[in-house]
Write a protein that holds these residues in place. Structure first.
Motif, PDB file in Angstrom:
ATOM      1  N   LEU A 237       8.859   7.253  -2.054  1.00  0.00           N
ATOM      2  CA  LEU A 237       8.723   7.165  -0.603  1.00  0.00           C
ATOM      3  C   LEU A 237       8.872   5.713  -0.169  1.00  0.00           C
ATOM      4  O   LEU A 237       8.326   4.812  -0.811  1.00  0.00           O
ATOM      5  N   ALA A 238       9.635   5.488   0.911  1.00  0.00           N
ATOM      6  CA  ALA A 238       9.767   4.138   1.445  1.00  0.00           C
ATOM      7  C   ALA A 238       8.393   3.606   1.833  1.00  0.00           C
ATOM      8  O   ALA A 238       7.679   4.233   2.618  1.00  0.00           O
ATOM      9  N   ALA A 239       8.033   2.457   1.253  1.00  0.00           N
ATOM     10  CA  ALA A 239       6.710   1.883   1.508  1.00  0.00           C
ATOM     11  C   ALA A 239       6.749   0.821   2.594  1.00  0.00           C
ATOM     12  O   ALA A 239       5.846   0.739   3.425  1.00  0.00           O
ATOM     13  N   THR A 240       7.804  -0.008   2.593  1.00  0.00           N
ATOM     14  CA  THR A 240       7.936  -1.053   3.613  1.00  0.00           C
ATOM     15  C   THR A 240       9.384  -1.140   4.080  1.00  0.00           C
ATOM     16  O   THR A 240      10.313  -0.824   3.336  1.00  0.00           O
ATOM     17  N   TYR A 241       9.539  -1.590   5.332  1.00  0.00           N
ATOM     18  CA  TYR A 241      10.861  -1.735   5.951  1.00  0.00           C
ATOM     19  C   TYR A 241      11.030  -3.151   6.479  1.00  0.00           C
ATOM     20  O   TYR A 241      10.058  -3.828   6.817  1.00  0.00           O
ATOM     21  N   GLY A 242      12.298  -3.566   6.589  1.00  0.00           N
ATOM     22  CA  GLY A 242      12.612  -4.797   7.284  1.00  0.00           C
ATOM     23  C   GLY A 242      12.620  -4.589   8.782  1.00  0.00           C
ATOM     24  O   GLY A 242      12.467  -3.465   9.272  1.00  0.00           O
ATOM     25  N   ALA A 243      12.811  -5.672   9.516  1.00  0.00           N
ATOM     26  CA  ALA A 243      12.879  -5.594  10.979  1.00  0.00           C
ATOM     27  C   ALA A 243      14.135  -4.838  11.396  1.00  0.00           C
ATOM     28  O   ALA A 243      15.139  -4.802  10.678  1.00  0.00           O
ATOM     29  N   ALA A 244      14.083  -4.232  12.584  1.00  0.00           N
ATOM     30  CA  ALA A 244      15.244  -3.525  13.117  1.00  0.00           C
ATOM     31  C   ALA A 244      16.397  -4.504  13.330  1.00  0.00           C
ATOM     32  O   ALA A 244      16.212  -5.616  13.843  1.00  0.00           O
TER      33      ALA A 244
ATOM     34  N   ALA B  94       0.831   6.874   5.619  1.00  0.00           N
ATOM     35  CA  ALA B  94       1.954   7.591   6.228  1.00  0.00           C
ATOM     36  C   ALA B  94       1.467   8.805   7.009  1.00  0.00           C
ATOM     37  O   ALA B  94       2.018   9.144   8.060  1.00  0.00           O
ATOM     38  N   ASP B  95       0.428   9.462   6.509  1.00  0.00           N
ATOM     39  CA  ASP B  95      -0.154  10.596   7.209  1.00  0.00           C
ATOM     40  C   ASP B  95      -0.795  10.156   8.523  1.00  0.00           C
ATOM     41  O   ASP B  95      -0.683  10.843   9.541  1.00  0.00           O
ATOM     42  N   GLN B  96      -1.418   8.990   8.518  1.00  0.00           N
ATOM     43  CA  GLN B  96      -2.163   8.536   9.693  1.00  0.00           C
ATOM     44  C   GLN B  96      -1.282   7.899  10.759  1.00  0.00           C
ATOM     45  O   GLN B  96      -1.541   8.070  11.955  1.00  0.00           O
ATOM     46  N   ASP B  97      -0.214   7.189  10.344  1.00  0.00           N
ATOM     47  CA  ASP B  97       0.596   6.502  11.364  1.00  0.00           C
ATOM     48  C   ASP B  97       1.687   7.397  11.963  1.00  0.00           C
ATOM     49  O   ASP B  97       2.313   7.049  12.955  1.00  0.00           O
ATOM     50  N   VAL B  98       1.942   8.539  11.344  1.00  0.00           N
ATOM     51  CA  VAL B  98       2.878   9.547  11.852  1.00  0.00           C
ATOM     52  C   VAL B  98       4.280   8.967  12.085  1.00  0.00           C
ATOM     53  O   VAL B  98       5.022   9.431  12.948  1.00  0.00           O
ATOM     54  N   LYS B  99       4.636   7.936  11.329  1.00  0.00           N
ATOM     55  CA  LYS B  99       5.970   7.352  11.445  1.00  0.00           C
ATOM     56  C   LYS B  99       6.897   7.968  10.395  1.00  0.00           C
ATOM     57  O   LYS B  99       6.465   8.320   9.300  1.00  0.00           O
ATOM     58  N   ASN B 100       8.172   8.089  10.756  1.00  0.00           N
ATOM     59  CA  ASN B 100       9.141   8.601   9.797  1.00  0.00           C
ATOM     60  C   ASN B 100       9.324   7.632   8.640  1.00  0.00           C
ATOM     61  O   ASN B 100       9.281   6.411   8.827  1.00  0.00           O
ATOM     62  N   ARG B 101       9.522   8.203   7.467  1.00  0.00           N
ATOM     63  CA  ARG B 101       9.798   7.401   6.272  1.00  0.00           C
ATOM     64  C   ARG B 101      10.877   8.099   5.467  1.00  0.00           C
ATOM     65  O   ARG B 101      10.981   9.323   5.479  1.00  0.00           O
ATOM     66  N   ILE B 102      11.646   7.314   4.735  1.00  0.00           N
ATOM     67  CA  ILE B 102      12.699   7.886   3.902  1.00  0.00           C
ATOM     68  C   ILE B 102      12.117   8.293   2.562  1.00  0.00           C
ATOM     69  O   ILE B 102      11.381   7.531   1.924  1.00  0.00           O
ATOM     70  N   LEU B 103      12.447   9.502   2.152  1.00  0.00           N
ATOM     71  CA  LEU B 103      12.053  10.039   0.851  1.00  0.00           C
ATOM     72  C   LEU B 103      13.295  10.083  -0.030  1.00  0.00           C
ATOM     73  O   LEU B 103      14.336  10.594   0.392  1.00  0.00           O
ATOM     74  N   ARG B 104      13.179   9.562  -1.236  1.00  0.00           N
ATOM     75  CA  ARG B 104      14.304   9.525  -2.180  1.00  0.00           C
ATOM     76  C   ARG B 104      14.017  10.412  -3.375  1.00  0.00           C
ATOM     77  O   ARG B 104      12.926  10.359  -3.947  1.00  0.00           O
ATOM     78  N   ALA B 105      15.005  11.225  -3.737  1.00  0.00           N
ATOM     79  CA  ALA B 105      14.940  11.999  -4.970  1.00  0.00           C
ATOM     80  C   ALA B 105      16.017  11.460  -5.901  1.00  0.00           C
ATOM     81  O   ALA B 105      17.217  11.601  -5.616  1.00  0.00           O
TER      82      ALA B 105
END
Length: 215
Positions: A13-20, A159-170
């Motif tokens: 699961l994506a844990a951190t992102y860069g700025a837009a 992730a459950d609490q902030d309700v923000k989309n995250r990328i999931l990788r398989a």
């Protein structure tokens, strides 16, 4: 012709992102070419797309063909100008910086995706007709062995609490990858069944179509 077992698939699961990163132009092409000044992205970076084109909005992509001011959204196709009106796809992207491997997965289940339809009948012939409409949202559920010391545990809670989309990788055992953009739900209360491993469940509700890369 080939057949593969999923054994050995690793979810992250994506844990951190860069700025837009603002995208000032996006072409009707396969793959589409994004213009973004000083974007800093390199080939194989994974990004989340925000676009006025709903067909690619909220979807993951892999960067290819990166130059100083442009990059490609590998695997996407925006050539249909009816679906993707010219000059209408502006928005931004954000890069996944770090991943949290979801280890100790004991069970994987998916649901949703069923084709929906609309039915109608003309009075003059009484014959029912049908047209496909949309597909229901997909839901992926992972059952994990309970261990609050695992690195993914606080990330799933956040992730459950902030309700923000995250990328999931398989990451598939044959070398391929599947990426989903998901809304995460996590129940940290372990399931307590006699003589069974204690487990917790994480749910991942798709926010758009997945994308798959062969390698």
């Amino acid at each position: 012709m080939s057949a593969f077992l999923p054994n050995g698939t690793v979810f992250s699961l994506a844990a951190t992102y860069g700025a837009a990163i603002p995208v000032t132009a996006l072409t009707n092409a396969a793959p589409p070419v994004a213009t973004a000044a000083a974007h800093g992205l390199v080939n194989s970076d994974i990004i989340e797309i925000t676009s006025a084109w709903t067909g690619i909005n909220d979807r993951p992509a892999r960067v290819s063909g990166s130059t100083a001011g442009t990059f490609n959204l590998e695997g996407h196709d925006t050539t249909n100008v009816s679906k993707y009106p010219a000059l209408g796809g502006l928005g931004s992207v954000r890069k996944v910086l770090t991943w949290a491997p979801l280890s100790q997965v004991m069970q994987n289940a998916s649901s949703g995706g069923e084709q929906q339809s609309v039915e109608w009948t003309y009075l003059e012939d009484g014959v029912e007709r049908s047209k496909n409409t949309f597909r229901k949202a997909k839901l992926l559920t992972l059952t994990l062995a309970d261990d609050p010391t695992m690195s993914w545990y606080p990330i799933l809670i956040a992730a459950d609490q902030d309700v923000k989309n995250r990328i999931l990788r398989a990451a598939l055992p044959n070398g391929g990858f599947i990426y989903y953009n998901v809304n995460v739900g996590f129940d940290p209360e372990p399931k307590l069944d006699a003589n069974q491993i204690m487990t917790v469940q994480a749910t991942f509700r798709s926010q758009g179509l997945f994308i798959r890369y062969a390698s």
